[in-house]
Design an enzyme around this catalytic site. Structure first.
Site, PDB file in Angstrom:
ATOM      1  N   TYR A  98      -1.302  -0.485  10.107  1.00 47.28           N
ATOM      2  CA  TYR A  98      -1.316  -0.686   8.666  1.00 47.28           C
ATOM      3  C   TYR A  98      -0.022  -0.348   7.881  1.00 47.28           C
ATOM      4  O   TYR A  98       0.535  -1.257   7.287  1.00 47.28           O
ATOM      5  CB  TYR A  98      -2.737  -0.238   7.950  1.00 47.28           C
ATOM      6  CG  TYR A  98      -2.905  -0.677   6.484  1.00 47.28           C
ATOM      7  CD1 TYR A  98      -3.435  -2.099   6.350  1.00 47.28           C
ATOM      8  CD2 TYR A  98      -2.986   0.082   5.598  1.00 47.28           C
ATOM      9  CE1 TYR A  98      -3.636  -2.393   5.087  1.00 47.28           C
ATOM     10  CE2 TYR A  98      -2.981  -0.305   4.217  1.00 47.28           C
ATOM     11  CZ  TYR A  98      -3.561  -1.367   3.902  1.00 47.28           C
ATOM     12  OH  TYR A  98      -3.818  -1.847   2.727  1.00 47.28           O
ATOM     13  N   SER A 113       0.895  -1.326   0.097  1.00 47.69           N
ATOM     14  CA  SER A 113      -0.042   0.169  -0.088  1.00 47.69           C
ATOM     15  C   SER A 113       0.807   1.276   0.038  1.00 47.69           C
ATOM     16  O   SER A 113       1.929   1.250   0.550  1.00 47.69           O
ATOM     17  CB  SER A 113      -1.049  -0.038   1.332  1.00 47.69           C
ATOM     18  OG  SER A 113      -1.569   1.510   1.308  1.00 47.69           O
TER      19      SER A 113
END
Length: 259
Positions: free
Chosen positions: A168, A155
């Site tokens: 995350y 990501s």
């Protein structure tokens, strides 16, 4: 289509070994489904992985088979080491996995002062420990074939950070570092290891996160990316043509953050 048992998976082993087999984790999601479908269209036989959404994995397999491809569903939790070991044994009974796409992931957002320990642990377990649980036992069989492709779907949060996603970002940033290190370990055996870092992609998971006005503000190309665009990049990295690309993180984010 029901999920296969280990006995069914070993049927036709000789035929199975005539093609290269791929595993796409998290293939019940939009990006994973697109990746699995694209790899199958390129001639790979694909294990279509799901955890909770086995019905979606079955649907992806059915779609691949309807188009003339070869695929099988498999269901397990990448964060569960024992479940991963059992699933790996089932897949290796058919053939070595020569293309591995580590796409399974979750996020559970909260600003750090209010983040619960469970939120931190689950995100790390799925996104980072899941990479180890799946990849490590598949490596030696892949290396023995002297050809392999590992692509980790990460990501932009792992490159640039993001408020409310410390867990995350930590997991995806860890994957970027692991990608570089593993690539160095396996390069001499014909195996490449790369990461693909999407930005805002139009998926069911992101549908309620960004409206059109916000996307235009954040993304220079002024639109969300499509799951197929990510799949096309992953499929290229998984191909023969990408044999000289390894240890890289390739951003696919419409210019929203320059690595």
């Amino acid at each position: 289509m029901p999920t296969e048992t280990a006995t069914e998976a070993t049927t036709g082993r000789g035929d199975a070994q005539r093609v290269r087999w791929a595993l796409v984790t998290g293939a019940s999601g939009d990006i994973g489904a697109a990746v699995a479908t694209t790899l199958a269209a390129q001639g790979l036989a694909v294990w279509v992985h799901a955890n909770r959404n086995a019905a979606r994995a079955d649907a992806v397999v059915a779609s691949i088979e309807a188009a003339g491809g070869q695929a099988r569903p498999i269901v397990f939790d990448v964060a569960d080491g024992a479940a991963c070991a059992a699933a790996v044994a089932q897949m290796l009974a058919v053939a070595p996995i020569q293309v591995l796409v580590n796409n399974a992931g979750v996020h559970d957002d909260a600003v750090m002062p209010g983040m619960r320990a469970e939120q931190w642990q689950r995100v790390i377990d799925v996104n980072l420990n899941g990479f180890f649980n799946v990849t490590q036992p598949l490596l030696l069989p892949m290396l023995r074939t002297r050809w392999g492709r590992i692509v980790n779907v990460t990501s932009v949060a792992g490159q640039a950070g993001n408020r409310g996603q410390v867990n995350y970002a930590a997991a995806k940033g860890g994957l970027h570092a692991a990608t570089k290190a593993l690539a160095l370990e396996v390069a001499s055996r014909g195996v490449t290891v790369n990461a693909v870092a999407p930005g805002i992609i139009a998926t069911a998971m992101s549908a309620d996160t960004f409206d059109a006005a916000r996307i235009k503000q954040l993304v220079p190309v002024q639109r969300a990316g499509q799951a197929q665009e990510v799949a096309d990049l992953v499929a290229f990295l998984a191909s023969e043509r990408a044999g000289y690309i390894t240890a890289q993180t390739l951003a696919i984010n419409g210019g929203m953050w320059a690595a």
